[in-house]
Design a protein around this motif. Structure first.
Motif, mmCIF file in Angstrom:
data_model
loop_
_atom_site.group_PDB
_atom_site.id
_atom_site.type_symbol
_atom_site.label_atom_id
_atom_site.label_comp_id
_atom_site.label_asym_id
_atom_site.label_seq_id
_atom_site.Cartn_x
_atom_site.Cartn_y
_atom_site.Cartn_z
ATOM 1 N N VAL A 68 19.727 43.243 68.059
ATOM 2 C CA VAL A 68 19.543 43.962 66.802
ATOM 3 C C VAL A 68 18.178 43.565 66.258
ATOM 4 O O VAL A 68 17.814 42.389 66.231
ATOM 5 N N ASP A 69 17.410 44.553 65.863
ATOM 6 C CA ASP A 69 16.027 44.356 65.439
ATOM 7 C C ASP A 69 15.929 44.390 63.919
ATOM 8 O O ASP A 69 16.040 45.454 63.316
ATOM 9 N N PHE A 70 15.718 43.232 63.308
ATOM 10 C CA PHE A 70 15.490 43.153 61.863
ATOM 11 C C PHE A 70 13.988 43.027 61.621
ATOM 12 O O PHE A 70 13.244 42.549 62.478
ATOM 13 N N MET B 11 26.795 54.079 60.661
ATOM 14 C CA MET B 11 25.541 54.696 61.121
ATOM 15 C C MET B 11 24.683 55.160 59.946
ATOM 16 O O MET B 11 23.464 55.212 60.039
ATOM 17 N N LEU B 12 25.334 55.508 58.848
ATOM 18 C CA LEU B 12 24.637 56.072 57.696
ATOM 19 C C LEU B 12 24.163 55.018 56.691
ATOM 20 O O LEU B 12 23.431 55.352 55.760
ATOM 21 N N ALA B 13 24.589 53.778 56.861
ATOM 22 C CA ALA B 13 24.240 52.725 55.905
ATOM 23 C C ALA B 13 22.736 52.459 55.916
ATOM 24 O O ALA B 13 22.147 52.223 56.970
ATOM 25 N N GLN B 14 22.125 52.517 54.751
ATOM 26 C CA GLN B 14 20.670 52.347 54.661
ATOM 27 C C GLN B 14 20.269 50.923 54.314
ATOM 28 O O GLN B 14 19.233 50.459 54.751
ATOM 29 N N GLY B 15 21.054 50.247 53.498
ATOM 30 C CA GLY B 15 20.688 48.918 53.022
ATOM 31 C C GLY B 15 20.693 47.886 54.132
ATOM 32 O O GLY B 15 20.766 48.213 55.312
ATOM 33 N N GLY B 16 20.630 46.638 53.742
ATOM 34 C CA GLY B 16 20.547 45.566 54.709
ATOM 35 C C GLY B 16 21.829 44.778 54.818
ATOM 36 O O GLY B 16 22.887 45.209 54.366
ATOM 37 N N ILE B 17 21.720 43.602 55.397
ATOM 38 C CA ILE B 17 22.858 42.710 55.596
ATOM 39 C C ILE B 17 22.487 41.351 55.007
ATOM 40 O O ILE B 17 21.392 40.834 55.240
ATOM 41 N N CYS B 18 23.392 40.795 54.221
ATOM 42 C CA CYS B 18 23.136 39.546 53.496
ATOM 43 C C CYS B 18 23.343 38.338 54.402
ATOM 44 O O CYS B 18 24.206 38.347 55.272
ATOM 45 N N VAL B 19 22.565 37.312 54.122
ATOM 46 C CA VAL B 19 22.713 36.077 54.880
ATOM 47 C C VAL B 19 22.398 34.891 53.967
ATOM 48 O O VAL B 19 21.506 34.962 53.128
ATOM 49 N N LEU B 20 23.161 33.827 54.139
ATOM 50 C CA LEU B 20 22.908 32.583 53.413
ATOM 51 C C LEU B 20 21.695 31.926 54.049
ATOM 52 O O LEU B 20 21.751 31.474 55.195
ATOM 53 N N ARG B 21 20.612 31.899 53.310
ATOM 54 C CA ARG B 21 19.357 31.395 53.887
ATOM 55 C C ARG B 21 19.383 29.895 54.115
ATOM 56 O O ARG B 21 18.886 29.399 55.116
ATOM 57 N N ASP B 22 19.934 29.173 53.179
ATOM 58 C CA ASP B 22 20.122 27.728 53.337
ATOM 59 C C ASP B 22 21.120 27.272 52.274
ATOM 60 O O ASP B 22 21.501 28.025 51.389
ATOM 61 N N GLU B 23 21.548 26.027 52.382
ATOM 62 C CA GLU B 23 22.598 25.504 51.500
ATOM 63 C C GLU B 23 22.205 25.543 50.030
ATOM 64 O O GLU B 23 23.062 25.702 49.159
ATOM 65 N N SER B 24 20.913 25.451 49.732
ATOM 66 C CA SER B 24 20.483 25.479 48.329
ATOM 67 C C SER B 24 20.717 26.846 47.678
ATOM 68 O O SER B 24 20.723 26.971 46.457
ATOM 69 N N ASP B 25 20.941 27.881 48.476
ATOM 70 C CA ASP B 25 21.178 29.223 47.955
ATOM 71 C C ASP B 25 22.667 29.526 47.787
ATOM 72 O O ASP B 25 23.035 30.562 47.239
ATOM 73 N N TYR B 26 23.541 28.622 48.232
ATOM 74 C CA TYR B 26 24.974 28.903 48.250
ATOM 75 C C TYR B 26 25.517 29.276 46.870
ATOM 76 O O TYR B 26 26.174 30.310 46.714
ATOM 77 N N ASP C 139 14.756 51.667 56.835
ATOM 78 C CA ASP C 139 15.766 52.097 55.863
ATOM 79 C C ASP C 139 17.002 52.601 56.592
ATOM 80 O O ASP C 139 17.769 53.418 56.085
ATOM 81 N N ILE C 140 17.189 52.085 57.820
ATOM 82 C CA ILE C 140 18.307 52.520 58.657
ATOM 83 C C ILE C 140 18.994 51.315 59.305
ATOM 84 O O ILE C 140 19.296 51.324 60.499
ATOM 85 N N THR C 141 19.267 50.305 58.512
ATOM 86 C CA THR C 141 19.859 49.084 59.053
ATOM 87 C C THR C 141 21.197 49.363 59.723
ATOM 88 O O THR C 141 21.482 48.836 60.801
ATOM 89 N N GLY C 142 22.013 50.194 59.093
ATOM 90 C CA GLY C 142 23.321 50.507 59.671
ATOM 91 C C GLY C 142 23.215 51.146 61.042
ATOM 92 O O GLY C 142 23.931 50.785 61.974
ATOM 93 N N LYS C 143 22.298 52.086 61.179
ATOM 94 C CA LYS C 143 22.105 52.756 62.469
ATOM 95 C C LYS C 143 21.600 51.767 63.517
ATOM 96 O O LYS C 143 22.030 51.805 64.677
ATOM 97 N N GLU C 144 20.703 50.876 63.129
ATOM 98 C CA GLU C 144 20.171 49.879 64.057
ATOM 99 C C GLU C 144 21.285 48.985 64.593
ATOM 100 O O GLU C 144 21.408 48.785 65.804
ATOM 101 N N ILE C 145 22.092 48.440 63.697
ATOM 102 C CA ILE C 145 23.164 47.529 64.122
ATOM 103 C C ILE C 145 24.217 48.290 64.921
ATOM 104 O O ILE C 145 24.605 47.869 66.017
ATOM 105 N N THR C 146 24.676 49.417 64.388
ATOM 106 C CA THR C 146 25.751 50.174 65.036
ATOM 107 C C THR C 146 25.339 50.664 66.415
ATOM 108 O O THR C 146 26.112 50.544 67.380
#
Length: 161
Positions: free
Chosen positions: A98-100, A44-59, A126-133
């Motif tokens: 979940v709203d990003f 709930m307290l996590a402020q940062g975001g969540i990582c995602v592989l955007r496409d194979e060129s970023d792997y 700045d409340i990504t953790g709270k949004e997801i949780t």
């Protein structure tokens, strides 16, 4: 507690525990334990975001950024699994409402933070953790097969077979 017997006991009611519970079959009787109130979990307290592989060129870049951040002590197979599964998990979180952040076109907005060399972080203010949780918690609380108990510490676990 409603039952004395459960198919699954999950210690912790943060994102990992909630996501696991929601992805188990609805025929299973699940008990989730929170040592404090649900609003106090670290997720709930996590402020940062969540990582995602955007496409194979970023792997390769994403893999290297992750290894470097872990001082090259990371399990390479686990890092590969995390990167390769990130898109399906994000899609699942989106179906769970979940709203990003989004840009003016309505596409997901990515940012760069921490050890990442490229913008690959999804966030909610700045409340990504709270949004997801909070979204996952509401769904878990609505499920008949999931029981959540606050202020409970797991001391012993007795299993059969």
């Amino acid at each position: 507690m409603k039952n004395l017997y459960y198919d699954v006991v999950i210690a912790g009611c943060g994102v990992a525990g909630l996501y696991a519970a929601l992805n188990l079959p609805e025929e299973m009787n699940i008990l989730m334990l929170s040592k404090k109130d649900l609003e106090s979990c670290d997720s709930m307290l996590a402020q940062g975001g969540i990582c995602v592989l955007r496409d194979e060129s970023d792997y390769d870049s994403y893999f290297e950024d992750t290894m470097r951040a872990g001082h090259y002590e990371n399990n390479k197979k686990a890092v590969d699994l995390m990167l390769r599964s990130s898109n399906s998990i994000i899609r699942d979180l989106l179906t769970r409402e979940v709203d990003f952040e989004r840009n003016e076109k309505g596409d997901l907005e990515f940012t760069r933070e921490g050890a990442h060399s490229q913008p690959r972080i999804l966030f909610h203010e700045d409340i990504t953790g709270k949004e997801i949780t909070s979204k996952l918690l509401a769904q878990a609380q609505a499920r008949e097969n999931i029981e959540i108990v606050e202020y409970m510490t797991m001391v012993d676990l007795i299993s059969a077979d």
